[in-house]
Scaffold this motif. Sequence first.
Motif, short mmCIF file in Angstrom:
data_model
loop_
_atom_site.label_atom_id
_atom_site.label_comp_id
_atom_site.label_asym_id
_atom_site.label_seq_id
_atom_site.Cartn_x
_atom_site.Cartn_y
_atom_site.Cartn_z
N MET A 1 0.85 -1.17 0.00
CA MET A 1 0.00 0.00 0.00
C MET A 1 0.90 1.25 0.00
O MET A 1 1.80 1.35 0.82
CB MET A 1 -0.89 -0.01 1.25
CG MET A 1 -1.94 1.04 1.22
SD MET A 1 -3.18 0.87 2.51
CE MET A 1 -3.92 -0.69 2.10
N PRO A 2 0.66 2.20 -0.91
CA PRO A 2 1.53 3.38 -0.99
C PRO A 2 1.31 4.36 0.16
O PRO A 2 0.20 4.56 0.62
CB PRO A 2 1.15 4.02 -2.32
CG PRO A 2 -0.08 3.36 -2.79
CD PRO A 2 -0.30 2.14 -2.00
N VAL A 3 2.42 4.94 0.58
CA VAL A 3 2.43 5.98 1.60
C VAL A 3 3.14 7.19 0.99
O VAL A 3 4.21 7.05 0.42
CB VAL A 3 3.19 5.52 2.86
CG1 VAL A 3 3.26 6.63 3.89
CG2 VAL A 3 2.55 4.27 3.45
N ALA A 4 2.53 8.36 1.12
CA ALA A 4 3.14 9.59 0.61
C ALA A 4 3.68 10.39 1.79
O ALA A 4 3.00 10.54 2.80
CB ALA A 4 2.13 10.41 -0.16
N GLN A 5 4.90 10.89 1.62
CA GLN A 5 5.51 11.74 2.64
C GLN A 5 5.86 13.07 2.00
O GLN A 5 6.53 13.12 0.97
CB GLN A 5 6.77 11.11 3.21
CG GLN A 5 7.48 12.01 4.19
CD GLN A 5 8.84 11.49 4.59
OE1 GLN A 5 9.24 10.39 4.21
NE2 GLN A 5 9.57 12.29 5.33
N LEU A 6 5.39 14.16 2.60
CA LEU A 6 5.66 15.51 2.13
C LEU A 6 6.41 16.26 3.22
O LEU A 6 5.99 16.25 4.38
CB LEU A 6 4.34 16.23 1.81
CG LEU A 6 4.41 17.72 1.48
CD1 LEU A 6 5.18 17.95 0.18
CD2 LEU A 6 3.01 18.30 1.38
N THR A 7 7.53 16.86 2.86
CA THR A 7 8.31 17.67 3.80
C THR A 7 8.21 19.12 3.38
O THR A 7 8.45 19.46 2.22
CB THR A 7 9.78 17.22 3.82
OG1 THR A 7 9.82 15.82 4.14
CG2 THR A 7 10.57 18.00 4.85
N LEU A 8 7.85 19.98 4.33
CA LEU A 8 7.67 21.41 4.08
C LEU A 8 8.72 22.20 4.85
O LEU A 8 8.81 22.08 6.07
CB LEU A 8 6.28 21.87 4.53
CG LEU A 8 5.09 21.11 3.95
CD1 LEU A 8 3.81 21.49 4.67
CD2 LEU A 8 4.97 21.38 2.47
N GLU A 9 9.53 22.97 4.14
CA GLU A 9 10.51 23.85 4.75
C GLU A 9 9.89 25.25 4.80
O GLU A 9 9.49 25.78 3.78
CB GLU A 9 11.80 23.89 3.93
CG GLU A 9 12.50 22.56 3.82
CD GLU A 9 13.17 22.12 5.11
OE1 GLU A 9 13.47 23.00 5.96
OE2 GLU A 9 13.39 20.91 5.27
N ILE A 10 9.84 25.82 5.98
CA ILE A 10 9.12 27.07 6.20
C ILE A 10 10.06 28.16 6.68
O ILE A 10 10.94 27.92 7.52
CB ILE A 10 8.01 26.85 7.26
CG1 ILE A 10 7.06 25.75 6.79
CG2 ILE A 10 7.26 28.14 7.53
CD1 ILE A 10 6.16 25.23 7.87
N ARG A 11 9.84 29.36 6.19
CA ARG A 11 10.58 30.56 6.63
C ARG A 11 9.58 31.52 7.24
O ARG A 11 8.59 31.89 6.61
CB ARG A 11 11.28 31.20 5.44
CG ARG A 11 12.08 32.41 5.79
CD ARG A 11 13.45 32.00 6.27
NE ARG A 11 14.21 33.18 6.60
CZ ARG A 11 15.03 33.27 7.62
NH1 ARG A 11 15.22 32.23 8.40
NH2 ARG A 11 15.69 34.36 7.87
N ILE A 12 9.84 31.91 8.51
CA ILE A 12 8.96 32.81 9.25
C ILE A 12 9.77 34.06 9.57
O ILE A 12 10.32 34.22 10.66
CB ILE A 12 8.43 32.15 10.54
CG1 ILE A 12 7.90 30.75 10.22
CG2 ILE A 12 7.35 33.01 11.18
CD1 ILE A 12 7.72 29.86 11.42
N GLU A 13 9.87 34.93 8.59
CA GLU A 13 10.75 36.10 8.68
C GLU A 13 10.42 37.01 9.86
O GLU A 13 11.30 37.55 10.50
CB GLU A 13 10.68 36.89 7.37
CG GLU A 13 11.81 37.86 7.18
CD GLU A 13 13.15 37.17 6.99
OE1 GLU A 13 14.14 37.67 7.56
OE2 GLU A 13 13.21 36.15 6.29
N HIS A 14 9.14 37.19 10.14
CA HIS A 14 8.72 38.14 11.18
C HIS A 14 8.82 37.60 12.61
O HIS A 14 8.63 38.35 13.56
CB HIS A 14 7.28 38.59 10.92
CG HIS A 14 6.28 37.50 11.23
ND1 HIS A 14 6.01 36.48 10.35
CD2 HIS A 14 5.51 37.28 12.32
CE1 HIS A 14 5.11 35.69 10.89
NE2 HIS A 14 4.78 36.14 12.08
N ALA A 15 9.13 36.34 12.79
CA ALA A 15 9.16 35.74 14.13
C ALA A 15 10.25 36.37 14.98
O ALA A 15 11.42 36.37 14.62
CB ALA A 15 9.37 34.23 14.03
#
Length: 98
Positions: A1-15
């Motif tokens: 059974m297929p499993v999808a993995q998504l990785t998101l790189e986020i930039r939070i400039e104002h933090a």
Amino acid sequence: MPVAQLTLEIRIEHAQSLKDRRQVVRSLKDQLRQGFNISVAEMDEAVTWQSATVGVVAISRSREYLHGLVEEVERASRRILNEHGAELTDAFWDYVES
């Protein structure tokens, strides 16, 4: 059974603090969980306030369904992050057959 993995790189400039970072990441995770039938988790430690990595995983019998779902989740992530003054700097995904 297929499993999808998504990785998101986020930039939070104002933090300016860990609290600012957490607010953006928590909102993204909550909205993705509510909108899609997926698992979402923060993948890195809070080393810097201005960046984060979030992982998304979904499983289905259909690889085509997962492909469409991953694309939709990526688009939704961009929109959600833009609403919070953050940006999606990179996204990459992969399939794992189990």
